[in-house]
Design an enzyme around this catalytic site. Structure first.
Site, PDB file in Angstrom:
ATOM      1  N   ARG A  83       0.854  -1.197   0.000  1.00  0.00           N
ATOM      2  CA  ARG A  83       0.000   0.000   0.000  1.00  0.00           C
ATOM      3  C   ARG A  83       0.887   1.243   0.000  1.00  0.00           C
ATOM      4  O   ARG A  83       2.096   1.142   0.174  1.00  0.00           O
ATOM      5  CB  ARG A  83      -0.945  -0.015   1.206  1.00  0.00           C
ATOM      6  CG  ARG A  83      -0.217  -0.391   2.496  1.00  0.00           C
ATOM      7  CD  ARG A  83      -0.698   0.325   3.686  1.00  0.00           C
ATOM      8  NE  ARG A  83      -0.585   1.758   3.558  1.00  0.00           N
ATOM      9  CZ  ARG A  83       0.555   2.448   3.747  1.00  0.00           C
ATOM     10  NH1 ARG A  83       1.714   1.845   4.044  1.00  0.00           N
ATOM     11  NH2 ARG A  83       0.577   3.758   3.618  1.00  0.00           N
ATOM     12  N   GLY A  84       0.219   2.412  -0.157  1.00  0.00           N
ATOM     13  CA  GLY A  84       0.986   3.646  -0.308  1.00  0.00           C
ATOM     14  C   GLY A  84       1.172   3.890  -1.798  1.00  0.00           C
ATOM     15  O   GLY A  84       1.497   2.955  -2.549  1.00  0.00           O
ATOM     16  N   ALA A  85       0.942   5.126  -2.235  1.00  0.00           N
ATOM     17  CA  ALA A  85       0.876   5.405  -3.673  1.00  0.00           C
ATOM     18  C   ALA A  85       2.128   4.961  -4.450  1.00  0.00           C
ATOM     19  O   ALA A  85       2.012   4.202  -5.424  1.00  0.00           O
ATOM     20  CB  ALA A  85       0.582   6.889  -3.882  1.00  0.00           C
TER      21      ALA A  85
ATOM     22  N   ARG B 189      -6.814  -0.427  -7.351  1.00  0.00           N
ATOM     23  CA  ARG B 189      -7.201   0.668  -6.450  1.00  0.00           C
ATOM     24  C   ARG B 189      -7.309   1.941  -7.302  1.00  0.00           C
ATOM     25  O   ARG B 189      -6.412   2.213  -8.106  1.00  0.00           O
ATOM     26  CB  ARG B 189      -6.172   0.856  -5.322  1.00  0.00           C
ATOM     27  CG  ARG B 189      -6.122  -0.329  -4.349  1.00  0.00           C
ATOM     28  CD  ARG B 189      -5.340   0.005  -3.095  1.00  0.00           C
ATOM     29  NE  ARG B 189      -6.112   0.805  -2.173  1.00  0.00           N
ATOM     30  CZ  ARG B 189      -5.582   1.429  -1.113  1.00  0.00           C
ATOM     31  NH1 ARG B 189      -4.279   1.341  -0.873  1.00  0.00           N
ATOM     32  NH2 ARG B 189      -6.337   2.134  -0.295  1.00  0.00           N
TER      33      ARG B 189
ATOM     34  N   GLN C 272      -2.823   2.540   9.739  1.00  0.00           N
ATOM     35  CA  GLN C 272      -1.484   2.609   9.119  1.00  0.00           C
ATOM     36  C   GLN C 272      -0.527   3.453   9.960  1.00  0.00           C
ATOM     37  O   GLN C 272       0.678   3.216   9.970  1.00  0.00           O
ATOM     38  CB  GLN C 272      -1.583   3.208   7.703  1.00  0.00           C
ATOM     39  CG  GLN C 272      -2.253   2.317   6.683  1.00  0.00           C
ATOM     40  CD  GLN C 272      -3.731   2.600   6.561  1.00  0.00           C
ATOM     41  OE1 GLN C 272      -4.386   2.985   7.520  1.00  0.00           O
ATOM     42  NE2 GLN C 272      -4.286   2.391   5.379  1.00  0.00           N
TER      43      GLN C 272
ATOM     44  N   ASP D 116      -1.956  10.776  -2.571  1.00  0.00           N
ATOM     45  CA  ASP D 116      -2.281   9.678  -3.494  1.00  0.00           C
ATOM     46  C   ASP D 116      -2.514  10.190  -4.908  1.00  0.00           C
ATOM     47  O   ASP D 116      -2.273   9.478  -5.885  1.00  0.00           O
ATOM     48  CB  ASP D 116      -3.483   8.899  -2.981  1.00  0.00           C
ATOM     49  CG  ASP D 116      -3.063   8.065  -1.788  1.00  0.00           C
ATOM     50  OD1 ASP D 116      -3.024   8.605  -0.671  1.00  0.00           O
ATOM     51  OD2 ASP D 116      -2.697   6.892  -1.986  1.00  0.00           O
TER      52      ASP D 116
ATOM     53  N   ASN E 192      -5.514  12.459  -0.160  1.00  0.00           N
ATOM     54  CA  ASN E 192      -4.650  11.671   0.721  1.00  0.00           C
ATOM     55  C   ASN E 192      -5.552  10.972   1.738  1.00  0.00           C
ATOM     56  O   ASN E 192      -6.778  11.121   1.740  1.00  0.00           O
ATOM     57  CB  ASN E 192      -3.612  12.563   1.414  1.00  0.00           C
ATOM     58  CG  ASN E 192      -2.565  11.734   2.152  1.00  0.00           C
ATOM     59  OD1 ASN E 192      -1.935  10.859   1.551  1.00  0.00           O
ATOM     60  ND2 ASN E 192      -2.381  11.969   3.433  1.00  0.00           N
TER      61      ASN E 192
HETATM   62  O1  MRU Z   1      -4.788   3.287   1.833  1.00  0.00           O
HETATM   63  P1  MRU Z   1      -3.302   3.480   1.838  1.00  0.00           P
HETATM   64  O2  MRU Z   1      -2.656   2.962   3.076  1.00  0.00           O
HETATM   65  O3  MRU Z   1      -2.653   2.986   0.589  1.00  0.00           O
HETATM   66  O4  MRU Z   1      -3.133   5.067   1.845  1.00  0.00           O
HETATM   67  C1  MRU Z   1      -1.849   5.610   1.746  1.00  0.00           C
HETATM   68  C2  MRU Z   1      -1.821   7.079   1.923  1.00  0.00           C
HETATM   69  O5  MRU Z   1      -2.842   7.727   2.024  1.00  0.00           O
HETATM   70  C3  MRU Z   1      -0.489   7.746   1.887  1.00  0.00           C
HETATM   71  O6  MRU Z   1      -0.520   8.908   2.645  1.00  0.00           O
HETATM   72  C4  MRU Z   1      -0.147   8.095   0.428  1.00  0.00           C
HETATM   73  O7  MRU Z   1      -0.198   6.967  -0.387  1.00  0.00           O
HETATM   74  C5  MRU Z   1       1.167   8.735   0.303  1.00  0.00           C
HETATM   75  S1  MRU Z   1       2.425   7.670   0.871  1.00  0.00           S
HETATM   76  C6  MRU Z   1       3.825   7.850   0.243  1.00  0.00           C
END
Ligand code: MRU
Length: 333
Positions: A44-46, A84, A189, A230, A240
């Site tokens: 996870r995470g963009a 996603r 998270q 994101d 985000n």
């Molecule tokens: O649902 P997630 O855990 O994938 O969400 C992630 C976030 O919202 C982060 O803040 C975003 O991806 C930036 S991380 C480098």
């Protein structure tokens, strides 16, 4: 260990759903398993799902020739691209690797995927430096208290991170007083992953519940808010993790700088504004329970937007790996 890597037809990734209790590594050798891992947030995470998606195209090209078995290859591509919807990095990576795969097959696709991974890694270090310089300038402090949400560290990228890379850089420079991560319901998270990473880097921190963030800002408990992104629309509106918008409102109220830290790959100039960003709703189960334990009566329905959108006007600056854009002051991307 990097969050994810690829060798010989296998993507290896740490299963983020199991952290911090257990460090389980997954070996994924097919597109269906990768799509499932992205959907359940094992990765996870963009930027991290962008790199995972890039490697996914390699798996797709190994399983189905991009030119001779196009229907199956295209179906695999769509499944990855749509796993996603909010983080643009996934679509960005897929759209970069697919034409290369059609041109040169799986080997060429792998070279492009490795390039994306290397770019994201370099971007993390650049954002950390630029962001830490800006925090020092804006706060005029050598003892910074930084509030942050979700997980934006090495787990969310390849290594090091976005907003958390700035916090790590401040810590390494000796100018971090403390990090204040929000736990980030429903999937925690912040509570599970950001704390784990802050502990590993030896940085001082205190965890708070999400609803304490805005109040603590009003009481002067933090000098800066740092978030990842994101998807950043062309006008600077930023999607985000849900809860970011509340922090932006409170930061504005308290006169605290609110910084978005993201690589250039998270900027989507094809999306005019935040209104055009699709926000993933992850369904009621995550809200009506906590890690499988019910916290609401059976059958409870819920609204579960995984992300929100902070208007550009409320963002002091967007820090990328290449530039600082003071969108709140009217600068444009
Ligand atoms: O649902 P997630 O855990 O994938 O969400 C992630 C976030 O919202 C982060 O803040 C975003 O991806 C930036 S991380 C480098």
């Amino acid at each position: 260990m990097p969050t994810l890597s690829y060798a010989d037809g296998v993507i290896t990734m740490i299963d983020q759903t199991q952290l911090p209790q257990e460090e389980v590594w997954l070996n994924i050798d097919n597109v269906d398993d990768l799509v499932a891992a992205i959907k359940r947030l094992s990765v996870r995470g963009a930027p991290a799902i962008g790199v995972a998606g890039a490697y996914g195209i390699v798996l797709a090209a190994l399983a189905h020739s991009p030119n001779d078995d196009t229907a199956k290859f295209d179906a695999a591509v769509s499944a990855i691209r749509e796993a996603r919807p909010t983080a643009v990095n996934l679509a960005y990576s897929v759209d970069r690797v697919v034409p290369v795969a059609r041109e040169g097959g799986a080997d060429a696709a792998l070279a492009e995927a490795e390039l994306i991974r290397d770019e994201e890694l370099a971007a993390s270090f650049a954002m950390g430096e630029l962001g830490a310089d800006l925090v020092t300038e804006l706060t005029e402090s050598s003892s910074v208290r930084a509030m942050t949400i979700c997980n934006t560290g090495g787990l969310a990228t390849v290594e090091r991170g976005t907003a958390l890379a700035v916090i790590q850089t401040l810590h390494e420079r000796g100018t971090l007083n403390e990090a204040i991560p929000l736990e980030t319901r429903p999937l925690l998270q912040g509570g599970r992953l950001t704390t784990w990473e802050l502990q590993q880097m030896g940085a001082p921190f205190r965890l708070i519940v999400d609803s304490a963030g805005p109040f603590l800002l009003s009481r002067g408990a933090a000098d800066v808010v740092l978030i990842g992104a994101d998807r950043i629309a062309a006008n600077g509106d930023t999607a985000n993790k849900i809860g970011s918008f509340s922090l932006a409102l409170a930061a504005q109220h308290a006169g605290v700088p609110f910084l978005v830290v993201a690589p250039e790959s998270t900027i989507d100039m094809n999306t005019p504004s935040g209104d055009d960003i699709e926000i993933e709703d992850r369904g009621p189960t995550e809200v009506a329970g906590l890690r499988g334990v019910p916290s609401a009566p059976d059958g409870t329905d819920a609204i579960n937007p995984a992300f929100d959108v902070t208007p550009a006007s409320m963002i002091t600056a967007i820090v990328t790996d290449k530039r600082i854009v003071r969108v709140g002051a009217g600068e444009t991307l």
